[in-house]
Design a protein around this motif. Structure first.
Motif, mmCIF file in Angstrom:
data_model
loop_
_atom_site.group_PDB
_atom_site.id
_atom_site.type_symbol
_atom_site.label_atom_id
_atom_site.label_comp_id
_atom_site.label_asym_id
_atom_site.label_seq_id
_atom_site.Cartn_x
_atom_site.Cartn_y
_atom_site.Cartn_z
ATOM 1 N N LEU A 43 -2.939 -6.050 -7.098
ATOM 2 C CA LEU A 43 -3.618 -6.582 -5.714
ATOM 3 C C LEU A 43 -4.188 -5.651 -4.951
ATOM 4 O O LEU A 43 -3.786 -4.399 -5.142
ATOM 5 C CB LEU A 43 -2.368 -7.423 -5.410
ATOM 6 N N ASN A 44 -5.136 -6.038 -3.994
ATOM 7 C CA ASN A 44 -5.883 -5.493 -3.131
ATOM 8 C C ASN A 44 -4.881 -4.488 -2.274
ATOM 9 O O ASN A 44 -5.060 -3.183 -2.018
ATOM 10 C CB ASN A 44 -6.790 -6.074 -1.991
ATOM 11 N N LEU A 45 -3.786 -5.046 -1.749
ATOM 12 C CA LEU A 45 -2.911 -4.479 -0.843
ATOM 13 C C LEU A 45 -2.051 -3.581 -1.728
ATOM 14 O O LEU A 45 -1.852 -2.174 -1.129
ATOM 15 C CB LEU A 45 -1.564 -5.415 -0.456
ATOM 16 N N GLU A 46 -1.795 -3.799 -2.926
ATOM 17 C CA GLU A 46 -1.061 -2.581 -3.576
ATOM 18 C C GLU A 46 -1.908 -1.490 -3.975
ATOM 19 O O GLU A 46 -1.434 -0.423 -3.961
ATOM 20 C CB GLU A 46 -0.637 -3.311 -4.925
ATOM 21 N N ARG A 47 -3.198 -1.858 -4.085
ATOM 22 C CA ARG A 47 -4.185 -0.825 -4.468
ATOM 23 C C ARG A 47 -4.294 0.158 -3.182
ATOM 24 O O ARG A 47 -4.465 1.370 -3.210
ATOM 25 C CB ARG A 47 -5.470 -1.247 -4.843
ATOM 26 N N LEU A 48 -4.444 -0.411 -1.861
ATOM 27 C CA LEU A 48 -4.477 0.267 -0.742
ATOM 28 C C LEU A 48 -3.471 1.047 -0.438
ATOM 29 O O LEU A 48 -3.535 2.208 -0.350
ATOM 30 C CB LEU A 48 -4.547 -0.833 0.448
ATOM 31 N N GLN A 49 -2.021 0.664 -0.734
ATOM 32 C CA GLN A 49 -1.032 1.387 -0.752
ATOM 33 C C GLN A 49 -1.022 2.631 -1.764
ATOM 34 O O GLN A 49 -0.476 3.535 -1.250
ATOM 35 C CB GLN A 49 0.408 0.585 -0.966
ATOM 36 N N LEU A 50 -1.351 2.469 -2.782
ATOM 37 C CA LEU A 50 -1.538 3.385 -3.942
ATOM 38 C C LEU A 50 -2.563 4.493 -3.095
ATOM 39 O O LEU A 50 -2.308 5.629 -3.324
ATOM 40 C CB LEU A 50 -1.951 2.808 -5.029
ATOM 41 N N TYR A 51 -3.792 4.061 -2.884
ATOM 42 C CA TYR A 51 -4.686 5.147 -2.310
ATOM 43 C C TYR A 51 -3.858 5.878 -1.085
ATOM 44 O O TYR A 51 -4.307 7.091 -1.020
ATOM 45 C CB TYR A 51 -5.740 4.423 -1.794
ATOM 46 N N MET A 52 -3.256 5.203 -0.217
ATOM 47 C CA MET A 52 -2.527 5.849 0.852
ATOM 48 C C MET A 52 -1.243 6.732 0.524
ATOM 49 O O MET A 52 -0.556 6.816 1.000
ATOM 50 C CB MET A 52 -2.469 4.724 1.851
ATOM 51 N N ASN A 53 -1.273 6.688 -0.934
ATOM 52 C CA ASN A 53 0.210 7.552 -1.333
ATOM 53 C C ASN A 53 1.512 6.988 -0.795
ATOM 54 O O ASN A 53 2.280 7.597 -0.748
ATOM 55 C CB ASN A 53 0.035 8.757 -1.065
ATOM 56 N N ASN A 54 1.514 5.491 -0.899
ATOM 57 C CA ASN A 54 2.581 4.817 -0.290
ATOM 58 C C ASN A 54 3.127 5.307 1.081
ATOM 59 O O ASN A 54 4.523 5.415 1.328
ATOM 60 C CB ASN A 54 3.711 4.640 -1.173
ATOM 61 N N LYS A 55 2.312 6.040 1.863
ATOM 62 C CA LYS A 55 3.000 6.536 3.120
ATOM 63 C C LYS A 55 2.997 5.115 4.017
ATOM 64 O O LYS A 55 2.186 4.434 4.241
ATOM 65 C CB LYS A 55 2.038 7.435 3.694
ATOM 66 N N PRO A 56 3.958 5.238 4.764
ATOM 67 C CA PRO A 56 4.250 3.906 5.685
ATOM 68 C C PRO A 56 3.431 4.188 7.058
ATOM 69 O O PRO A 56 4.164 4.201 8.089
ATOM 70 C CB PRO A 56 5.539 4.000 5.817
ATOM 71 N N TYR A 57 2.305 4.365 6.845
ATOM 72 C CA TYR A 57 1.378 4.558 8.215
ATOM 73 C C TYR A 57 1.414 3.011 9.163
ATOM 74 O O TYR A 57 1.766 3.352 10.256
ATOM 75 C CB TYR A 57 0.104 4.871 7.929
ATOM 76 N N PHE A 58 1.304 2.256 8.446
ATOM 77 C CA PHE A 58 1.377 0.783 9.015
ATOM 78 C C PHE A 58 2.053 -0.250 8.212
ATOM 79 O O PHE A 58 2.370 0.105 7.089
ATOM 80 C CB PHE A 58 0.076 0.328 9.397
ATOM 81 N N ASP A 59 2.530 -1.416 8.664
ATOM 82 C CA ASP A 59 3.281 -2.357 8.038
ATOM 83 C C ASP A 59 2.250 -3.009 7.330
ATOM 84 O O ASP A 59 1.266 -3.089 7.256
ATOM 85 C CB ASP A 59 4.280 -3.164 8.846
ATOM 86 N N ASN A 60 2.685 -3.754 6.255
ATOM 87 C CA ASN A 60 2.009 -4.779 5.533
ATOM 88 C C ASN A 60 1.056 -5.893 6.251
ATOM 89 O O ASN A 60 -0.046 -5.913 5.712
ATOM 90 C CB ASN A 60 2.936 -5.484 4.148
ATOM 91 N N THR A 61 1.588 -6.220 7.192
ATOM 92 C CA THR A 61 0.848 -7.104 8.170
ATOM 93 C C THR A 61 -0.324 -6.365 8.566
ATOM 94 O O THR A 61 -1.698 -7.024 8.363
ATOM 95 C CB THR A 61 1.575 -7.734 9.111
ATOM 96 N N THR A 62 -0.215 -5.290 9.143
ATOM 97 C CA THR A 62 -1.457 -4.405 9.856
ATOM 98 C C THR A 62 -2.418 -4.380 8.661
ATOM 99 O O THR A 62 -3.620 -4.440 8.618
ATOM 100 C CB THR A 62 -0.984 -3.318 10.449
ATOM 101 N N LEU A 63 -1.913 -3.850 7.357
ATOM 102 C CA LEU A 63 -2.662 -3.346 6.398
ATOM 103 C C LEU A 63 -3.289 -4.493 5.840
ATOM 104 O O LEU A 63 -4.536 -4.754 5.610
ATOM 105 C CB LEU A 63 -1.783 -2.979 5.258
ATOM 106 N N THR A 64 -2.753 -5.953 5.895
ATOM 107 C CA THR A 64 -3.376 -7.438 5.374
ATOM 108 C C THR A 64 -4.494 -7.453 6.404
ATOM 109 O O THR A 64 -5.725 -7.815 5.935
ATOM 110 C CB THR A 64 -2.474 -8.247 5.195
ATOM 111 N N ASN A 65 -4.272 -7.205 7.556
ATOM 112 C CA ASN A 65 -5.439 -7.489 8.628
ATOM 113 C C ASN A 65 -6.575 -6.642 8.615
ATOM 114 O O ASN A 65 -7.753 -6.971 8.680
ATOM 115 C CB ASN A 65 -4.729 -7.379 9.964
ATOM 116 N N LEU A 66 -6.241 -5.236 8.455
ATOM 117 C CA LEU A 66 -7.531 -4.218 7.960
ATOM 118 C C LEU A 66 -8.095 -4.663 6.884
ATOM 119 O O LEU A 66 -9.502 -4.515 6.819
ATOM 120 C CB LEU A 66 -6.799 -3.031 8.175
#
Length: 115
Positions: A2-25
């Protein structure tokens, strides 16, 4: 994936923001978090989302420094973040040129040519 999973992978699963914020971005860049990632169509918007994350972190460098713990000073953390943003912006611009979606001004400014 999924796009959210790919974004987390690209960001090295670092918790910069929560999933709601990432989904909005992701949504701001035209991607649905629960859609399957398609590199052909989604790579540029995904990289632009990553750039947006880094840009937000540049306004809250302490959060970046807490997660990326190797930086002792704020200025070192900011310099690293700025370097990452420059590399990412170049990659986005290069992909846009390859895809023929770059604006003429971008082509002139970065490649001294018109598209």
């Amino acid at each position: 994936m999924l796009n959210l999973e790919r974004l987390q992978l690209y960001m090295n699963n670092k918790p910069y923001f929560d999933n709601t914020t990432l989904t909005n971005l992701l949504a701001e860049n035209g991607l649905d978090a629960v859609d399957e990632y398609d590199k052909t169509n989604d790579q540029i918007p995904m990289l632009e989302t990553m750039y947006d994350i880094f840009e937000a972190l540049s306004n809250d460098i302490e959060t970046y420094q807490k997660i990326e713990t190797e930086f002792v000073t704020v200025s070192a953390a900011y310099a690293n973040l700025e370097s990452r943003m420059e590399k990412l912006k170049k990659k986005i611009d290069d992909l846009k040129v390859e895809n023929g979606t770059a604006s003429k001004i971008t082509g002139y400014m970065f490649y001294n040519t018109t598209i």
